[in-house]
Design a protein around this motif. Structure first.
Motif, PDB file in Angstrom:
ATOM      1  N   LEU A 147      -2.776  -7.039  15.609  1.00 53.29           N
ATOM      2  CA  LEU A 147      -2.326  -7.705  14.372  1.00 53.29           C
ATOM      3  C   LEU A 147      -3.431  -8.528  13.728  1.00 53.29           C
ATOM      4  CD1 LEU A 147       1.218  -8.900  15.456  1.00 53.29           C
ATOM      5  CD2 LEU A 147       0.674  -7.223  13.694  1.00 53.29           C
ATOM      6  N   GLU A 148      -4.357  -9.045  14.532  1.00 50.84           N
ATOM      7  CA  GLU A 148      -5.353  -9.955  13.982  1.00 50.84           C
ATOM      8  C   GLU A 148      -6.623  -9.253  13.516  1.00 50.84           C
ATOM      9  OE1 GLU A 148      -5.305 -12.936  17.048  1.00 50.84           O
ATOM     10  OE2 GLU A 148      -3.267 -13.487  16.447  1.00 50.84           O
ATOM     11  N   ARG A 149      -6.680  -7.928  13.648  1.00 53.19           N
ATOM     12  CA  ARG A 149      -7.841  -7.206  13.117  1.00 53.19           C
ATOM     13  C   ARG A 149      -7.824  -7.253  11.598  1.00 53.19           C
ATOM     14  NH1 ARG A 149      -7.615  -1.437  15.811  1.00 53.19           N
ATOM     15  NH2 ARG A 149      -8.452  -0.994  13.756  1.00 53.19           N
ATOM     16  N   PRO A 150      -8.978  -7.453  10.951  1.00 58.96           N
ATOM     17  CA  PRO A 150      -9.003  -7.583   9.492  1.00 58.96           C
ATOM     18  C   PRO A 150      -8.420  -6.360   8.774  1.00 58.96           C
ATOM     19  CG  PRO A 150     -11.136  -8.133  10.440  1.00 58.96           C
ATOM     20  CD  PRO A 150     -10.287  -7.638  11.566  1.00 58.96           C
ATOM     21  N   ASP A 151      -8.698  -5.149   9.278  1.00 58.98           N
ATOM     22  CA  ASP A 151      -8.167  -3.985   8.554  1.00 58.98           C
ATOM     23  C   ASP A 151      -6.642  -3.910   8.689  1.00 58.98           C
ATOM     24  OD1 ASP A 151      -8.455  -3.419  11.209  1.00 58.98           O
ATOM     25  OD2 ASP A 151      -9.251  -1.403  10.961  1.00 58.98           O
ATOM     26  N   VAL A 152      -6.104  -4.312   9.854  1.00 60.59           N
ATOM     27  CA  VAL A 152      -4.653  -4.317  10.025  1.00 60.59           C
ATOM     28  C   VAL A 152      -4.029  -5.376   9.107  1.00 60.59           C
ATOM     29  CG1 VAL A 152      -2.764  -4.754  11.645  1.00 60.59           C
ATOM     30  CG2 VAL A 152      -4.745  -3.413  12.370  1.00 60.59           C
ATOM     31  N   ARG A 153      -4.721  -6.509   8.955  1.00 60.14           N
ATOM     32  CA  ARG A 153      -4.194  -7.548   8.058  1.00 60.14           C
ATOM     33  C   ARG A 153      -4.167  -7.062   6.615  1.00 60.14           C
ATOM     34  NH1 ARG A 153      -4.634 -12.928  10.429  1.00 60.14           N
ATOM     35  NH2 ARG A 153      -4.658 -13.748   8.336  1.00 60.14           N
ATOM     36  N   ARG A 154      -5.200  -6.318   6.207  1.00 60.82           N
ATOM     37  CA  ARG A 154      -5.195  -5.787   4.836  1.00 60.82           C
ATOM     38  C   ARG A 154      -4.057  -4.795   4.651  1.00 60.82           C
ATOM     39  NH1 ARG A 154     -10.771  -5.476   5.256  1.00 60.82           N
ATOM     40  NH2 ARG A 154     -10.607  -3.285   5.794  1.00 60.82           N
ATOM     41  N   VAL A 155      -3.875  -3.920   5.640  1.00 55.27           N
ATOM     42  CA  VAL A 155      -2.776  -2.941   5.562  1.00 55.27           C
ATOM     43  C   VAL A 155      -1.435  -3.675   5.518  1.00 55.27           C
ATOM     44  CG1 VAL A 155      -1.564  -1.119   6.812  1.00 55.27           C
ATOM     45  CG2 VAL A 155      -4.064  -1.094   6.687  1.00 55.27           C
ATOM     46  N   ALA A 156      -1.291  -4.718   6.360  1.00 52.46           N
ATOM     47  CA  ALA A 156      -0.027  -5.452   6.416  1.00 52.46           C
ATOM     48  C   ALA A 156       0.290  -6.110   5.085  1.00 52.46           C
ATOM     49  CB  ALA A 156      -0.077  -6.495   7.528  1.00 52.46           C
ATOM     50  N   LEU A 157      -0.743  -6.538   4.377  1.00 51.36           N
ATOM     51  CA  LEU A 157      -0.545  -7.178   3.080  1.00 51.36           C
ATOM     52  C   LEU A 157      -0.115  -6.153   2.019  1.00 51.36           C
ATOM     53  CD1 LEU A 157      -0.946 -10.154   2.445  1.00 51.36           C
ATOM     54  CD2 LEU A 157      -3.207  -9.615   1.565  1.00 51.36           C
ATOM     55  N   LEU A 158      -0.646  -4.935   2.145  1.00 56.42           N
ATOM     56  CA  LEU A 158      -0.362  -3.915   1.127  1.00 56.42           C
ATOM     57  C   LEU A 158       0.922  -3.119   1.410  1.00 56.42           C
ATOM     58  CD1 LEU A 158      -3.978  -2.568   0.518  1.00 56.42           C
ATOM     59  CD2 LEU A 158      -2.569  -3.857  -1.099  1.00 56.42           C
ATOM     60  N   LEU A 159       1.330  -3.053   2.689  1.00 64.22           N
ATOM     61  CA  LEU A 159       2.529  -2.253   3.028  1.00 64.22           C
ATOM     62  C   LEU A 159       3.769  -2.664   2.236  1.00 64.22           C
ATOM     63  CD1 LEU A 159       2.611  -1.566   6.883  1.00 64.22           C
ATOM     64  CD2 LEU A 159       2.744   0.112   5.041  1.00 64.22           C
ATOM     65  N   PRO A 160       4.104  -3.977   2.201  1.00 62.45           N
ATOM     66  CA  PRO A 160       5.309  -4.329   1.430  1.00 62.45           C
ATOM     67  C   PRO A 160       5.153  -4.033  -0.055  1.00 62.45           C
ATOM     68  CG  PRO A 160       4.628  -6.155   2.850  1.00 62.45           C
ATOM     69  CD  PRO A 160       3.529  -5.141   2.880  1.00 62.45           C
ATOM     70  N   VAL A 161       3.933  -4.159  -0.581  1.00 64.22           N
ATOM     71  CA  VAL A 161       3.722  -3.865  -2.010  1.00 64.22           C
ATOM     72  C   VAL A 161       4.046  -2.396  -2.280  1.00 64.22           C
ATOM     73  CG1 VAL A 161       2.015  -3.737  -3.867  1.00 64.22           C
ATOM     74  CG2 VAL A 161       1.992  -5.678  -2.293  1.00 64.22           C
ATOM     75  N   ALA A 162       3.495  -1.502  -1.451  1.00 60.39           N
ATOM     76  CA  ALA A 162       3.718  -0.066  -1.644  1.00 60.39           C
ATOM     77  C   ALA A 162       5.187   0.292  -1.431  1.00 60.39           C
ATOM     78  CB  ALA A 162       2.840   0.733  -0.679  1.00 60.39           C
ATOM     79  N   MET A 163       5.781  -0.222  -0.332  1.00 57.79           N
ATOM     80  CA  MET A 163       7.132   0.224   0.027  1.00 57.79           C
ATOM     81  C   MET A 163       8.208  -0.411  -0.844  1.00 57.79           C
ATOM     82  SD  MET A 163       6.620   0.607   4.121  1.00 57.79           S
ATOM     83  CE  MET A 163       8.062   1.607   4.428  1.00 57.79           C
ATOM     84  N   LEU A 164       8.033  -1.683  -1.216  1.00 57.12           N
ATOM     85  CA  LEU A 164       9.040  -2.298  -2.089  1.00 57.12           C
ATOM     86  C   LEU A 164       8.951  -1.706  -3.500  1.00 57.12           C
ATOM     87  CD1 LEU A 164       8.853  -5.997  -0.825  1.00 57.12           C
ATOM     88  CD2 LEU A 164      10.786  -4.449  -0.571  1.00 57.12           C
ATOM     89  N   SER A 165       7.741  -1.371  -3.963  1.00 54.49           N
ATOM     90  CA  SER A 165       7.617  -0.694  -5.263  1.00 54.49           C
ATOM     91  C   SER A 165       8.306   0.667  -5.209  1.00 54.49           C
ATOM     92  CB  SER A 165       6.146  -0.498  -5.639  1.00 54.49           C
ATOM     93  OG  SER A 165       5.469  -1.730  -5.667  1.00 54.49           O
ATOM     94  N   ALA A 166       8.103   1.368  -4.088  1.00 52.84           N
ATOM     95  CA  ALA A 166       8.752   2.672  -3.912  1.00 52.84           C
ATOM     96  C   ALA A 166      10.269   2.508  -3.883  1.00 52.84           C
ATOM     97  CB  ALA A 166       8.269   3.329  -2.623  1.00 52.84           C
ATOM     98  N   LEU A 167      10.725   1.453  -3.227  1.00 55.50           N
ATOM     99  CA  LEU A 167      12.162   1.201  -3.123  1.00 55.50           C
ATOM    100  C   LEU A 167      12.768   0.941  -4.502  1.00 55.50           C
ATOM    101  CD1 LEU A 167      14.487   0.851  -1.117  1.00 55.50           C
ATOM    102  CD2 LEU A 167      13.868  -1.554  -0.931  1.00 55.50           C
ATOM    103  N   VAL A 168      12.071   0.162  -5.322  1.00 56.07           N
ATOM    104  CA  VAL A 168      12.550  -0.094  -6.692  1.00 56.07           C
ATOM    105  C   VAL A 168      12.656   1.227  -7.448  1.00 56.07           C
ATOM    106  CG1 VAL A 168      11.978  -1.160  -8.908  1.00 56.07           C
ATOM    107  CG2 VAL A 168      11.660  -2.457  -6.791  1.00 56.07           C
ATOM    108  N   ALA A 169      11.628   2.066  -7.318  1.00 52.93           N
ATOM    109  CA  ALA A 169      11.637   3.365  -8.005  1.00 52.93           C
ATOM    110  C   ALA A 169      12.815   4.215  -7.538  1.00 52.93           C
ATOM    111  CB  ALA A 169      10.315   4.095  -7.765  1.00 52.93           C
ATOM    112  N   VAL A 170      13.061   4.233  -6.220  1.00 55.44           N
ATOM    113  CA  VAL A 170      14.161   5.038  -5.682  1.00 55.44           C
ATOM    114  C   VAL A 170      15.512   4.495  -6.161  1.00 55.44           C
ATOM    115  CG1 VAL A 170      15.381   5.647  -3.553  1.00 55.44           C
ATOM    116  CG2 VAL A 170      12.896   5.902  -3.679  1.00 55.44           C
ATOM    117  N   GLU A 171      15.646   3.167  -6.187  1.00 53.23           N
ATOM    118  CA  GLU A 171      16.915   2.593  -6.645  1.00 53.23           C
ATOM    119  C   GLU A 171      17.161   2.920  -8.117  1.00 53.23           C
ATOM    120  OE1 GLU A 171      16.722  -1.506  -5.431  1.00 53.23           O
ATOM    121  OE2 GLU A 171      17.541  -1.031  -3.458  1.00 53.23           O
ATOM    122  N   LEU A 172      16.083   3.076  -8.878  1.00 52.42           N
ATOM    123  CA  LEU A 172      16.235   3.374 -10.301  1.00 52.42           C
ATOM    124  C   LEU A 172      16.428   4.860 -10.584  1.00 52.42           C
ATOM    125  CD1 LEU A 172      13.600   1.021 -11.992  1.00 52.42           C
ATOM    126  CD2 LEU A 172      16.092   0.863 -12.096  1.00 52.42           C
TER     127      LEU A 172
END
Lengths: 233, 101
Positions: free
Chosen positions: B28-53
């Motif tokens: 969890l504390e690796r810098p690349d994992v932290r970057r991925v962790a920051l972007l995952l909710p952005v990608a998936m919640l945006s996708a979720l909004v699109a699917v709900e619409l």
């Protein structure tokens, strides 16, 4: 963390919990109407605690599907919570994810709590947002479910009140501050596009999962000068 | 049979959540994992909004009043309104348009 920063978080969490309560009531009513008992309905809200998976499960059963046929769809819709666990584990820190706390925190990892937590900049606020949204949301979702299961058809259609617009609007509002960096905007737009394109092609649950690789690839191979920290203080 | 489905799916969904929370700290504390962790909710919640619409039950479809409600929420966000105002504007817009039609 001061009371000044806690109270707006609590207010937002209460708003999310309020619509979770209303949605829970409609879930309870739909579930009982689909042929599940009140006890089965409550096990879903208490143990599964993931709106999309729960609606999918009772939907398949209500549509006449054999009970077990409903399981893969519910699980597929639940896989995104596994991905959310990665940022949440980082936000909660070593203390928040050790021992029994981890078992409780894991149950609260859903769309709403993740969005509320990542929508804040300061780690202490992120943790507070996660727990406040999770605890209030869990309580109201379950109270709502019970009321809906008991009240049944007396509960109106949530669409009449426009409640179905609240979930996408809230996710958008919570992701909004993250979109200050160009990289995050591309990732968000890419996720939305890929998911939309896949809707007619793959089973429910997969389109949202298909957005994950975009975040993974972008995170592992950042362009020089562009970082996901752009929105951070 | 319904009980089996309820219990298996519920426990399965919980274990999925627990699995995501259980990555070791060294990962969890690796810098690349932290970057991925920051972007995952952005990608998936945006996708979720699109699917709900745009998910009309396995086909592309859109409820214009739902879209209008979320559009109103975007306007509220651009006007820097608070979270509660944004979600209430979305629900009210959709509810009013549905009531009128």
């Amino acid at each position: 963390m001061s009371e000044d920063s806690r109270s707006p978080i609590r207010r937002d969490a209460a708003a999310i919990a309020a619509y979770a309560g209303a949605f829970g009531a409609s879930f309870g009513a739909v579930s009982v109407a689909s042929g599940l008992t009140i006890a089965q309905t409550m096990v879903l809200s208490l143990v599964m605690f993931s709106g999309a998976s729960q609606f999918a499960l009772v939907g398949v059963i209500g549509g006449g599907g054999a009970g077990l046929a409903a399981v893969p769809t519910a699980l597929l819709l639940g896989v995104r919570n596994m991905f959310y666990g990665v940022p949440i584990a980082g936000i909660l820190g070593r203390r928040g994810r050790s021992g029994p706390r981890r078992l409780v925190a894991a149950q609260l990892v859903i769309d709403e709590t993740t969005a509320m937590a990542v929508g804040r900049d300061v780690p202490a606020e992120q943790r507070y947002a996660f727990w406040a949204t999770g605890v209030m949301g869990f309580l109201l979702w379950n109270c709502g479910t019970l009321a809906g299961a008991l009240g049944g058809s007396a509960i109106g259609d949530p669409a009449t009140l426009g409640l179905d617009a609240m979930a996408p609007a809230s996710f958008l509002a919570l992701v909004w501050p993250r979109l200050r960096s160009a990289e995050a905007r591309w990732v968000g737009a890419g996720g939305a596009l890929v998911a939309t394109a896949l809707i007619p092609l793959v089973p429910a649950g997969v389109p949202v999962l298909a957005a994950a690789p975009i975040a993974v690839v972008t995170g592992l191979f950042p362009r020089r000068g562009a970082t996901a920290e752009g929105g951070q203080r | 049979m319904i009980w089996v489905a309820v219990v298996v799916a519920s426990v399965g969904c919980y274990l999925l959540k627990l699995a995501g929370m259980s990555l070791p700290a060294s990962v969890l504390e690796r810098p690349d994992v932290r970057r991925v962790a920051l972007l995952l909710p952005v990608a998936m919640l945006s996708a979720l909004v699109a699917v709900e619409l745009f998910d009309g039950g396995g086909v592309l479809g859109v409820d214009p009043w739902l879209l209008a409600g979320v559009g109103a929420a975007v306007v509220a966000l651009l006007l820097r309104q608070s979270f509660i105002v944004v979600i209430v504007v979305a629900a009210a817009t959709t509810a009013v348009l549905r009531a009128l039609t």
